[in-house]
Design a protein around this motif. Sequence first.
Motif, PDB file in Angstrom:
ATOM      1  N   ARG A 170       4.872  -9.535  37.164  1.00  0.00           N
ATOM      2  CA  ARG A 170       5.101  -8.359  38.004  1.00  0.00           C
ATOM      3  C   ARG A 170       5.025  -8.812  39.453  1.00  0.00           C
ATOM      4  O   ARG A 170       3.964  -9.179  39.943  1.00  0.00           O
ATOM      5  CB  ARG A 170       4.074  -7.267  37.727  1.00  0.00           C
ATOM      6  N   GLU A 171       6.159  -8.791  40.135  1.00  0.00           N
ATOM      7  CA  GLU A 171       6.211  -9.251  41.520  1.00  0.00           C
ATOM      8  C   GLU A 171       5.937  -8.093  42.471  1.00  0.00           C
ATOM      9  O   GLU A 171       6.345  -6.953  42.193  1.00  0.00           O
ATOM     10  CB  GLU A 171       7.568  -9.876  41.827  1.00  0.00           C
ATOM     11  N   PRO A 172       5.261  -8.360  43.585  1.00  0.00           N
ATOM     12  CA  PRO A 172       5.017  -7.297  44.575  1.00  0.00           C
ATOM     13  C   PRO A 172       6.326  -6.723  45.097  1.00  0.00           C
ATOM     14  O   PRO A 172       7.353  -7.425  45.147  1.00  0.00           O
ATOM     15  CB  PRO A 172       4.248  -8.027  45.690  1.00  0.00           C
ATOM     16  N   ALA A 173       6.318  -5.466  45.466  1.00  0.00           N
ATOM     17  CA  ALA A 173       7.524  -4.809  45.977  1.00  0.00           C
ATOM     18  C   ALA A 173       8.016  -5.519  47.240  1.00  0.00           C
ATOM     19  O   ALA A 173       7.236  -5.817  48.147  1.00  0.00           O
ATOM     20  CB  ALA A 173       7.242  -3.346  46.263  1.00  0.00           C
ATOM     21  N   GLU A 174       9.304  -5.783  47.271  1.00  0.00           N
ATOM     22  CA  GLU A 174       9.946  -6.461  48.404  1.00  0.00           C
ATOM     23  C   GLU A 174      10.744  -5.449  49.217  1.00  0.00           C
ATOM     24  O   GLU A 174      11.486  -4.630  48.651  1.00  0.00           O
ATOM     25  CB  GLU A 174      10.865  -7.566  47.867  1.00  0.00           C
ATOM     26  N   ALA A 175      10.588  -5.482  50.528  1.00  0.00           N
ATOM     27  CA  ALA A 175      11.350  -4.583  51.392  1.00  0.00           C
ATOM     28  C   ALA A 175      12.801  -5.043  51.463  1.00  0.00           C
ATOM     29  O   ALA A 175      13.082  -6.206  51.785  1.00  0.00           O
ATOM     30  CB  ALA A 175      10.739  -4.551  52.787  1.00  0.00           C
ATOM     31  N   ILE A 176      13.725  -4.138  51.150  1.00  0.00           N
ATOM     32  CA  ILE A 176      15.158  -4.427  51.224  1.00  0.00           C
ATOM     33  C   ILE A 176      15.837  -3.245  51.894  1.00  0.00           C
ATOM     34  O   ILE A 176      15.816  -2.125  51.360  1.00  0.00           O
ATOM     35  CB  ILE A 176      15.764  -4.651  49.817  1.00  0.00           C
ATOM     36  N   GLY A 177      16.404  -3.469  53.052  1.00  0.00           N
ATOM     37  CA  GLY A 177      17.021  -2.373  53.793  1.00  0.00           C
ATOM     38  C   GLY A 177      16.006  -1.291  54.087  1.00  0.00           C
ATOM     39  O   GLY A 177      14.907  -1.555  54.586  1.00  0.00           O
ATOM     40  N   ASP A 178      16.344  -0.039  53.737  1.00  0.00           N
ATOM     41  CA  ASP A 178      15.435   1.077  53.951  1.00  0.00           C
ATOM     42  C   ASP A 178      14.536   1.347  52.747  1.00  0.00           C
ATOM     43  O   ASP A 178      13.740   2.287  52.768  1.00  0.00           O
ATOM     44  CB  ASP A 178      16.237   2.353  54.263  1.00  0.00           C
ATOM     45  N   GLY A 179      14.681   0.516  51.694  1.00  0.00           N
ATOM     46  CA  GLY A 179      13.902   0.741  50.481  1.00  0.00           C
ATOM     47  C   GLY A 179      13.127  -0.490  50.058  1.00  0.00           C
ATOM     48  O   GLY A 179      12.922  -1.423  50.836  1.00  0.00           O
ATOM     49  N   THR A 180      12.673  -0.482  48.806  1.00  0.00           N
ATOM     50  CA  THR A 180      11.891  -1.596  48.270  1.00  0.00           C
ATOM     51  C   THR A 180      12.356  -1.890  46.844  1.00  0.00           C
ATOM     52  O   THR A 180      12.944  -1.044  46.170  1.00  0.00           O
ATOM     53  CB  THR A 180      10.390  -1.273  48.238  1.00  0.00           C
TER      54      THR A 180
END
Length: 392
Positions: A49-59
Amino acid sequence: MKKRLVYICDWLPPDFGAVGQYALLFAREWARDGWAVTLVGLTSSRSTREPAEAIGDGTLELVQVHRRTYKKQRFASRLAWTVLSNVLLLRTAFGAIRTADAVLFTGSPPLMLHFIAPLNVLLRKQLIYRITDFHPECLIAERGDSGLALRLLLRLTQFWRRRVDAFEVLGIDQGRRLTDAGVSQERIRLKRDPSPVAFTTGIMPLPAPDELRGGAGIILYSGNWGVAHDERTFIEAYSEYLTKSKLGLRFWLNATGPKADRVESVFRSRGLPIYRSSLVPLESLPRLLLAADAHLITLRDPFVGYVLPSKVHACIESGKRILFVGNESSDVHLLASGALPAHKYLRVDVGDVESLIKALHAMERAVARERNPNIKIRDPFIGIEQRSRLAR
């Protein structure tokens, strides 16, 4: 506050599987649009389970569930594997589903609809079905008839499909299959797979293996060669074609699946030229596709609209020739004929060995003309003597 999406599929990279490769691309797209996405899929390695990654305006949070692989030829073990995989995926995703606004699931693993739709009667989330493959229709097409058990399963499947909020289809032919089964057009949206790879300027093709040198060119079959794909037409046509060709197109098989094993076995038993390689990593796929002069795609008629070979997108993007053994009602034909000039695309019907022999000879002449534009050769598409302008 961000909207939350749970995205469920089968094998995630680096495991081989087109559905998982595209799921990762689309999950990132949802995140860029501002969603908090949890992508849950399978892996042959340990669960992570990888930590949430910020991508654009979301994760994007990536969750991988360990599962062993299985032999597709054995129905009982395949069914047991499918049931357990669906249960494990839903158990892992359940916490995220409870707080989600929408749940998107794919046609792989099969029969996920029968697990998630009943659960959603209680959870009442927006349910989106990216219907990559149709089940049990594919099994019915594979067997040639349904039988009582499969007819009942199909009726139950159609019952649960009526409780899905929206369908994403890979092709127009899939949309037709859904509307023919009673799904309203308003719930269907066309969202094609893109090419999973990019052909950047200056990229070099993989070197041709020594076993493929000395021929007129290379025809490549890459990816999966399974029950949905025809192999008999190509085996018989290629065997006859080589008896009438001085050099001949050499055949490169870079594929998995029971049909790939059969093609290799028959070719070797008949003494036909073949080179088989292991599947290349995704990052090497552009170089592999550029190493060929032509790409072979096949699809059996009963699977049209139920299966869309995803490799068609990368084959088109490569700019190489495509030879399609399949029905003109498939989106393979729609896409390839619309994207490629006439001299780079040929289609023959499944079972039409004589036409495929002619197509192979035509493709051989076209490849020779492309490699040496100054030679005089009879144009296989127009039928007159001329110097080739098409390769310039």
